[in-house]
Design a protein around this motif. Structure first.
Motif, PDB file in Angstrom:
ATOM      1  N   ASP A  49      -4.836  19.831   7.680  1.00 46.11           N
ATOM      2  CA  ASP A  49      -5.604  20.891   6.672  1.00 46.11           C
ATOM      3  C   ASP A  49      -6.239  20.187   5.486  1.00 46.11           C
ATOM      4  O   ASP A  49      -6.291  20.401   4.570  1.00 46.11           O
ATOM      5  N   ALA A  50      -6.520  18.772   5.714  1.00 44.74           N
ATOM      6  CA  ALA A  50      -6.962  17.922   4.581  1.00 44.74           C
ATOM      7  C   ALA A  50      -8.499  18.589   4.238  1.00 44.74           C
ATOM      8  O   ALA A  50      -9.227  18.911   5.102  1.00 44.74           O
ATOM      9  N   LEU A  78      -8.694  -0.067   3.007  1.00 48.98           N
ATOM     10  CA  LEU A  78      -9.312   1.349   2.802  1.00 48.98           C
ATOM     11  C   LEU A  78      -8.391   2.181   2.144  1.00 48.98           C
ATOM     12  O   LEU A  78      -8.651   2.943   1.269  1.00 48.98           O
ATOM     13  N   ALA A  79      -6.986   1.897   2.167  1.00 49.37           N
ATOM     14  CA  ALA A  79      -6.040   2.726   1.816  1.00 49.37           C
ATOM     15  C   ALA A  79      -5.983   2.470   0.052  1.00 49.37           C
ATOM     16  O   ALA A  79      -5.813   3.295  -0.873  1.00 49.37           O
ATOM     17  N   ILE A  87      -7.633   9.675  -5.007  1.00 51.98           N
ATOM     18  CA  ILE A  87      -7.097  10.390  -4.112  1.00 51.98           C
ATOM     19  C   ILE A  87      -6.119   9.858  -3.225  1.00 51.98           C
ATOM     20  O   ILE A  87      -6.368   8.525  -2.620  1.00 51.98           O
ATOM     21  N   PRO A  88      -4.936  10.288  -3.077  1.00 53.03           N
ATOM     22  CA  PRO A  88      -3.703   9.399  -2.357  1.00 53.03           C
ATOM     23  C   PRO A  88      -4.190   9.170  -0.835  1.00 53.03           C
ATOM     24  O   PRO A  88      -4.713  10.331  -0.229  1.00 53.03           O
ATOM     25  N   HIS A  89      -4.102   8.367  -0.403  1.00 47.88           N
ATOM     26  CA  HIS A  89      -4.928   7.988   0.732  1.00 47.88           C
ATOM     27  C   HIS A  89      -4.236   8.727   2.068  1.00 47.88           C
ATOM     28  O   HIS A  89      -4.851   9.077   2.885  1.00 47.88           O
ATOM     29  N   ASP A  90      -2.936   9.278   1.773  1.00 49.51           N
ATOM     30  CA  ASP A  90      -2.358   9.858   3.044  1.00 49.51           C
ATOM     31  C   ASP A  90      -2.648  11.581   2.568  1.00 49.51           C
ATOM     32  O   ASP A  90      -2.130  12.181   3.473  1.00 49.51           O
TER      33      ASP A  90
END
Ligand code: URA
Ligand code: SF4
Length: 211
Positions: A49-50, A78-79, A87-90
């Motif tokens: 649901d990102a 990238l992370a 934005i937190p990469h996860d």
């Protein structure tokens, strides 16, 4: 969106509202020849649901072995860039234009080989199915291969990067930026900082476009 009448993944894409079901089914895909020499299909990572979807090119050597996208050096970079962009990469959904690793064997090493347009087109039904489930607000294409997969045309990263582009999937704003591997290749060179900052800047613009 790229449409193709050539044989491709379509016959292997199940009707489902779950990414896990797609990911599992992709291992049985015979939509192009890339399944033959690779270890497994590499599907996506991140919440289904990102609001932000990132599209890479294809899995690399590490990803092919581990079965997860962006777990190698390009993924680490990238992370870092995503975290720096605010934005937190996860929290991003991360996938690739092509789900199987294309490579050339040189002795014991497997050298990355760019996927061709036929591979991008053959694999496109998977990306379409992902877009239909995730329904991202913003899609970031990482590099030219991803740009072609997302926009269905040839893109030019140098002139089109960092601003909202027309013609993306329904309801999504598309941004194009450089591939993290291209930044990684500059590590140790004077151009590295500028390239990394450019990636962060483009990602920050994409993050800012989230409502
Ligand atoms: N490069 C990509 O484009 N995707 C990956 O998953 C890893 C490296
Ligand atoms: Fe199917 Fe894509 Fe793998 Fe080709 S690369 S076999 S189209 S999943």
């Amino acid at each position: 969106m790229a449409k193709t009448s050539e044989p491709g993944a379509e016959a292997w894409v199940p009707e489902t509202s779950e990414i896990e079901v797609l990911a599992h089914a992709a291992n049985g895909c015979r939509g192009c020849e890339l399944y033959r020499d690779s270890t497994q299909a590499v599907f996506s990572a991140g919440p289904s649901d990102a609001r932000l979807m990132l599209v890479g090119e294809q899995p690399g050597d590490r990803e092919d072995i581990e079965g997860k996208p962006f777990v190698g050096p390009a993924g680490k970079l990238l992370a870092e860039a995503l975290d720096a962009a605010g934005i937190p990469h996860d929290q991003a959904y991360v996938t690739n234009a092509v789900k199987h690793f294309r490579f050339e064997e040189r002795g014991k090493r497997r050298i990355h080989k760019n996927p061709g347009v036929t591979h991008i087109n053959a694999c496109h039904p998977w990306l379409e199915a992902e877009l239909a489930i995730v329904k991202p607000e913003v899609v970031v294409a990482l590099g030219g291969t991803a740009g072609r997969a997302v926009l269905g045309r040839t893109v030019k990263v140098t002139t089109e990067r960092g601003h909202a582009l027309e013609g993306g999937p329904d309801g999504a704003t598309v941004f194009l930026t450089t591939h993290p591997s291209a930044v990684l290749r500059l590590r140790g060179e004077p151009e590295f900082d500028e390239a990394f900052d450019g990636l962060v800047r483009d990602l920050a613009r994409a993050v800012a476009a989230l409502t």
